[in-house]
Motif scaffolding. Structure first.
Motif, short mmCIF file in Angstrom:
data_model
loop_
_atom_site.label_atom_id
_atom_site.label_comp_id
_atom_site.label_asym_id
_atom_site.label_seq_id
_atom_site.Cartn_x
_atom_site.Cartn_y
_atom_site.Cartn_z
N SER A 57 0.82 -1.22 0.00
CA SER A 57 0.00 0.00 0.00
C SER A 57 0.85 1.27 0.00
O SER A 57 0.37 2.33 -0.39
N SER A 116 2.53 4.46 -4.50
CA SER A 116 1.47 5.40 -4.95
C SER A 116 0.55 4.74 -5.97
O SER A 116 0.96 3.82 -6.68
N ASN A 117 -0.68 5.22 -6.06
CA ASN A 117 -1.65 4.64 -7.00
C ASN A 117 -1.19 4.78 -8.45
O ASN A 117 -1.39 3.89 -9.26
N GLU A 118 -0.52 5.92 -8.75
CA GLU A 118 -0.06 6.12 -10.14
C GLU A 118 1.02 5.10 -10.49
O GLU A 118 1.02 4.53 -11.58
N LYS A 124 1.43 2.22 -9.05
CA LYS A 124 0.76 0.90 -9.06
C LYS A 124 0.08 0.69 -10.42
O LYS A 124 0.15 -0.39 -11.01
N ASP A 125 -0.50 1.77 -10.95
CA ASP A 125 -1.20 1.70 -12.24
C ASP A 125 -0.23 1.32 -13.35
O ASP A 125 -0.51 0.46 -14.18
N TRP A 159 2.62 8.75 -14.15
CA TRP A 159 3.65 8.62 -13.10
C TRP A 159 5.03 8.94 -13.66
O TRP A 159 5.87 9.52 -12.97
#
Ligand SMILES: CC[C@@H](NC(=O)c1cc2[nH]nc(NC(=O)c3ccc(N4CCN(C)CC4)cc3)c2s1)c1ccccc1
Length: 268
Positions: free
Chosen positions: A229, A232-234, A236-237, A261
């Motif tokens: 977790s 960062s979401n970016e 991870k994307d 990202w």
């Protein structure tokens, strides 16, 4: 006119790295005092493993690649027992060593983003020339004077660890499912490996980590992994768009360079 190169043209320095197949030495060309890395291959080893054609092909490929993020192969020569490759010297060593020296063995998102962008630049150049690297991993990523990525070792892997350090020889962690399953593959294998390398830069671990190689192969062919977790979401994307079982569904190098990202961390 073209110079004739020989071992006598160089003062040889310390060994920079080695395997059972090849050793790399620091070297200085006597006339110009130009510092290079001299990669030395034993002809009898190459003959034993019928790798002559591969060595010639790899030399031919790398000699024609000229890009700021690809380690230069300037020239090569041979004598009765050895083949010598005159390579660019990367003064800051390998990303593999740098990663190990970091706290938690991982980079910040800023550092990782710059490195991934530069690797994607190098891959875009290679793929535009139909060259597949096939062995993208931190041990094959060197660092230039300004900490810029230098992609090294085209299709020529280091066999067998000669130094006690656990180098990454023979690791399966970065292999794509199509290679693991022995299917035909294309340049998208490098984008899978880039996804694995990006995951490792950000977490300090590889996504399919497992104690034995059979276990790793199984995990790779399933393509199942989880991202911690703290990533960062970016980021991870991007990872989830590279570590994708279907090669044609993976981002290509341009897709990586246009990812939010990457754009966020690209120094330019
Ligand atoms: C990519 C693997 C491949 N390597 C090459 O082709 C290589 C080509 C090439 N050019 N420059 C290098 N530089 C170094 O290896 C290096 C290592 C440590 C350094 N230090 C800098 C400061 N620091 C504080 C400590 C360490 C600096 C440079 C290497 S390796 C290979 C192939 C066959 C056998 C062995 C290695």
């Amino acid at each position: 006119g073209e110079r004739v190169w020989s071992l006598a043209s160089f003062d040889i320095g310390r060994r920079l790295g080695g395997g059972s197949f090849a050793n790399v030495f620091l070297a200085r060309e006597k006339k110009s005092k130009f510092i290079v890395a001299l990669k030395v291959l034993l002809k009898k080893d190459i003959k034993q493993k019928n790798l002559e054609l591969q060595v010639i092909r790899e030399i031919d490929i790398q000699a024609h690649l000229i890009h700021p993020n690809i380690l230069r192969l300037y020239e090569y020569f041979h004598d009765e027992s050895r083949i010598y490759m005159i390579l660019e010297f990367a003064p800051k060593g390998s990303v593999y060593s740098k990663l190990l020296e970091c706290p938690n063995k991982r980079f910040s998102e800023g550092v990782a983003g710059v490195y991934v962008a530069q690797i994607a630049d190098a891959l875009h150049y290679c793929h535009s020339k139909k060259v597949i690297h096939r062995d993208i991993k931190p041990g094959n990523l060197l660092l230039g004077q300004n900490e810029e990525i230098k992609l090294a070792d085209f299709g020529w892997s280091v066999h067998g660890p000669s130094s006690r350090r656990s180098t990454q020889c023979g690791t399966l962690d970065y292999l794509s499912p199509e290679v693991v399953l022995g299917k035909t593959y294309n340049e998208k294998v490098d984008l899978w490996s880039l996804g694995v390398v990006c995951y490792e830069f950000l977490t300090g671990k590889t996504p399919f980590d497992c104690s034995n190689s059979h276990g790793i192969c199984k995990k790779i062919s399933k393509g199942q992994f989880s991202v911690p977790s703290f990533v960062s979401n970016e980021a991870k994307d991007l990872i989830r768009k590279l570590i994708v079982l279907e090669p044609d569904s993976r981002l290509d190098s341009i897709g990586v360079l246009e990812h939010p990202w990457i754009l966020k961390h690209k120094t330019s």
